[in-house]
Design a protein around this motif. Structure first.
Motif, PDB file in Angstrom:
ATOM      1  N   ILE A  89     -36.109  -7.360   8.406  1.00 44.38           N
ATOM      2  CA  ILE A  89     -35.637  -7.952   6.874  1.00 44.38           C
ATOM      3  C   ILE A  89     -34.347  -7.157   6.483  1.00 44.38           C
ATOM      4  O   ILE A  89     -33.994  -6.165   6.421  1.00 44.38           O
ATOM      5  N   ASP A  90     -33.141  -8.342   6.508  1.00 48.16           N
ATOM      6  CA  ASP A  90     -31.892  -7.712   6.041  1.00 48.16           C
ATOM      7  C   ASP A  90     -31.776  -7.142   4.629  1.00 48.16           C
ATOM      8  O   ASP A  90     -32.570  -7.624   3.903  1.00 48.16           O
ATOM      9  N   SER A  91     -31.085  -6.040   4.570  1.00 48.31           N
ATOM     10  CA  SER A  91     -31.107  -5.335   3.449  1.00 48.31           C
ATOM     11  C   SER A  91     -30.644  -5.955   2.224  1.00 48.31           C
ATOM     12  O   SER A  91     -30.972  -5.581   0.936  1.00 48.31           O
ATOM     13  N   ASN A 116     -29.800 -12.362   5.873  1.00 48.47           N
ATOM     14  CA  ASN A 116     -29.058 -11.885   4.778  1.00 48.47           C
ATOM     15  C   ASN A 116     -29.226 -12.767   3.615  1.00 48.47           C
ATOM     16  O   ASN A 116     -29.349 -14.124   3.594  1.00 48.47           O
ATOM     17  N   PRO A 161     -30.611 -17.099   6.838  1.00 50.93           N
ATOM     18  CA  PRO A 161     -29.679 -16.595   5.623  1.00 50.93           C
ATOM     19  C   PRO A 161     -29.569 -17.451   4.569  1.00 50.93           C
ATOM     20  O   PRO A 161     -29.408 -18.669   4.792  1.00 50.93           O
ATOM     21  N   TYR A 162     -29.628 -16.992   3.259  1.00 50.53           N
ATOM     22  CA  TYR A 162     -29.274 -17.684   2.165  1.00 50.53           C
ATOM     23  C   TYR A 162     -30.421 -18.849   1.649  1.00 50.53           C
ATOM     24  O   TYR A 162     -30.165 -19.452   0.703  1.00 50.53           O
ATOM     25  N   THR A 194     -22.435 -14.968   9.326  1.00 50.33           N
ATOM     26  CA  THR A 194     -23.566 -14.506   9.027  1.00 50.33           C
ATOM     27  C   THR A 194     -24.165 -13.479  10.214  1.00 50.33           C
ATOM     28  O   THR A 194     -24.772 -12.697  10.113  1.00 50.33           O
ATOM     29  N   TYR A 214     -24.147  -9.664   9.598  1.00 51.56           N
ATOM     30  CA  TYR A 214     -25.080  -8.994   9.015  1.00 51.56           C
ATOM     31  C   TYR A 214     -26.104  -8.869  10.136  1.00 51.56           C
ATOM     32  O   TYR A 214     -26.856  -7.647  10.124  1.00 51.56           O
ATOM     33  N   GLU A 215     -26.561  -9.629  11.054  1.00 50.96           N
ATOM     34  CA  GLU A 215     -27.416  -9.702  11.993  1.00 50.96           C
ATOM     35  C   GLU A 215     -27.135  -8.603  12.952  1.00 50.96           C
ATOM     36  O   GLU A 215     -28.276  -7.591  13.005  1.00 50.96           O
ATOM     37  N   GLU A 253     -27.665  -5.277  11.291  1.00 55.74           N
ATOM     38  CA  GLU A 253     -29.156  -4.779  11.097  1.00 55.74           C
ATOM     39  C   GLU A 253     -29.540  -4.319  12.409  1.00 55.74           C
ATOM     40  O   GLU A 253     -30.070  -3.163  12.607  1.00 55.74           O
ATOM     41  N   ARG A 270     -30.837  -0.385  13.277  1.00 52.48           N
ATOM     42  CA  ARG A 270     -32.034   0.072  13.907  1.00 52.48           C
ATOM     43  C   ARG A 270     -31.692   0.955  15.327  1.00 52.48           C
ATOM     44  O   ARG A 270     -32.342   2.045  15.489  1.00 52.48           O
ATOM     45  N   ASN A 308     -21.009  -5.325   3.747  1.00 55.64           N
ATOM     46  CA  ASN A 308     -21.780  -4.180   3.814  1.00 55.64           C
ATOM     47  C   ASN A 308     -20.931  -3.085   4.034  1.00 55.64           C
ATOM     48  O   ASN A 308     -21.057  -1.961   4.829  1.00 55.64           O
TER      49      ASN A 308
END
Lengths: 223, 223, 223
Positions: free
Chosen positions: A106-108, A126, A144-145, B13, B16-17, B20, B24, B50
């Motif tokens: 799960i994106d923060s 995200n 996303p979104y 996008t 963000y992936e 993440e 991890r 971010n």
């Protein structure tokens, strides 16, 4: 830290799923303790699920002033009355816990409101918003979104692509896909294996690949 | 060991992936540090994703002689120009890092070339080859002996069975399945929820179950 | 604890998959050691897979009185003779090991009989029964109260909903879905991407969304 005491609402299959998720969460950190189950089916009263007593009707929630609640009621057929059941209980949202399996991605920046159940293997991108009392079943992916409204039920191996909007109390059947930017109206039902690439009106049932409208139905005004 | 400094190419996008995934990876071993983002959209310059600055155009790659790069540009619509964008940068392949989520199941005989992004829940069978700049999204499965050519984009919950060959810059939509031994030609596009059981020619769009050719289109000579 | 010595039956792709699962299991606790592979294809004898010798025909099982066995024979085409091959070996069920990837989500009330192979990302609900020699491939989900009969092969990204019954030696192709309460008859074959919402008779091949019967075929009396 003291464990959070959980009263589970509903004596069906969701209990076992949440029990299993909590078992995994507790391996890492003893976070939750399920102390009781409540269900309006009086035939279940006095029985136990995995050693936890089904202690009485839902209205007994008042007897647990310090517990948190998990809402495990609802299926494809009963999804449209989930909100009404909840409203009758008169519990404030903040007293519901969202139960999220540790093996999720799960994106923060995603926001998960209270009362959700998120199963293993789920990926949430995200800036996703998941409103309260949403269920997302195993191995599903939310792009996303995307916005998922309250009481929606997203079943197993579903893909919802980016910028989609899922209405209130929508049911999305297994192995379905909802493509980019699509809006699925309140109360709609999407059958298993359905590929949705256009908007779905409120209170309709879509099925197939390509998806076709199978029927329309009345939905409660206050979904 | 010193962290590998990463410059991320693309302000969309995919950032963000990858952020993440790296988060991890770094929980187990602090392996990567994203130091900068580059994107040719000047409206993004000076913004942060971010907390990482979008520092300028892609041509700024020269200013990071010691960094590794991650290539996060491309979507269904822009997939056919990904190679051209890359070529213009003139960076050698070995300077690209493949970012692979730890919760993947990749046979030790599979070969993943530089510049790939592999999301959680992905399973890759024995003797698979994944060429450079391939993306494989969440929960997808690639069967043994399958070959995935450069710049292909495999989206979420896709199954590609054994001995298949996926051409260059192919896009495979979510919830699709490509069956055993099938060849998908260069630049082809497979829509969401499509079941491919016969070969797909270069530069065609297939959709549906069973799959039908929807149209043909020009593809760059040098894909 | 002493490692369990495993003799692997079958020199095909399943070996690599099980090797990988065992590698993951052994990271946490050194539980298994594969000591030998047996296969009736004499061209394979003397070769090695991942350093393990293919030591001879299946009838050599007698030479390993203290080992456990893993049954890795069978594909879509050979699934109907898997039972016959097993029967000929004359090994009692209790000598077969079920190999289950640690990243699976199996309710504690589910029963997995000996000889199964369960891949990563698989979710199995409460009160499911999985009979012996069943394979469930990556990221598939089996709903509560579902019964999967012996020698069935469930491939990747399949969803089987609750209260379903899958017959003996059934093959379920990738990306398929079998809905609630459906019975799939013995020996049936479900093609890739198929959505099954009605019962499937013994010895039939169903394909598509919606599913149609493509043909019927003879199945062994003793499946």
């Amino acid at each position: 830290m003291k464990e959070i005491e959980i009263v589970f609402l509903g004596g069906g299959t969701a209990f076992y799923e949440v029990f299993e998720i909590i078992r995994r969460i507790n391996i890492v950190e003893k976070k939750y303790k399920i102390i009781s189950i409540l269900d309006d089916n009086i035939e279940l009263h006095g029985k136990q699920l995995n050693g936890i007593l089904i202690a009485g009707n839902l209205e007994k929630v008042k007897e647990y002033p310090n517990a948190k609640f998990v809402f495990g009621i609802g299926s494809m057929k009963t999804r449209l009355i989930r909100k009404k059941i909840m409203a009758k209980l008169g519990i404030e949202l903040s007293r519901f816990e969202s139960i999220i399996h540790p093996q999720t991605y799960i994106d923060s920046s995603a926001k998960i409101q209270p009362g959700c159940i998120i199963h293993p293997g789920v990926c949430i991108g995200n800036d996703v918003v998941v409103e309260h009392f949403v269920v997302i079943a195993v191995n599903s992916a939310i792009g996303p979104y995307t916005y998922i409204s309250s009481f929606a039920m997203i079943t197993s191996l579903v893909v919802i692509l980016s910028n989609a909007k899922i209405g209130k109390s929508v049911f999305v059947g297994a192995s379905s896909c909802i493509t980019e930017g699509v809006e699925v109206g309140d109360g709609a039902m999407i059958g298993a294996g359905t590929i949705i690439s256009r908007n779905v009106p409120n209170g309709t049932f879509f099925l197939g690949n390509p998806a076709r409208m199978i029927n329309k139905f009345e939905i409660p005004k206050d979904l």
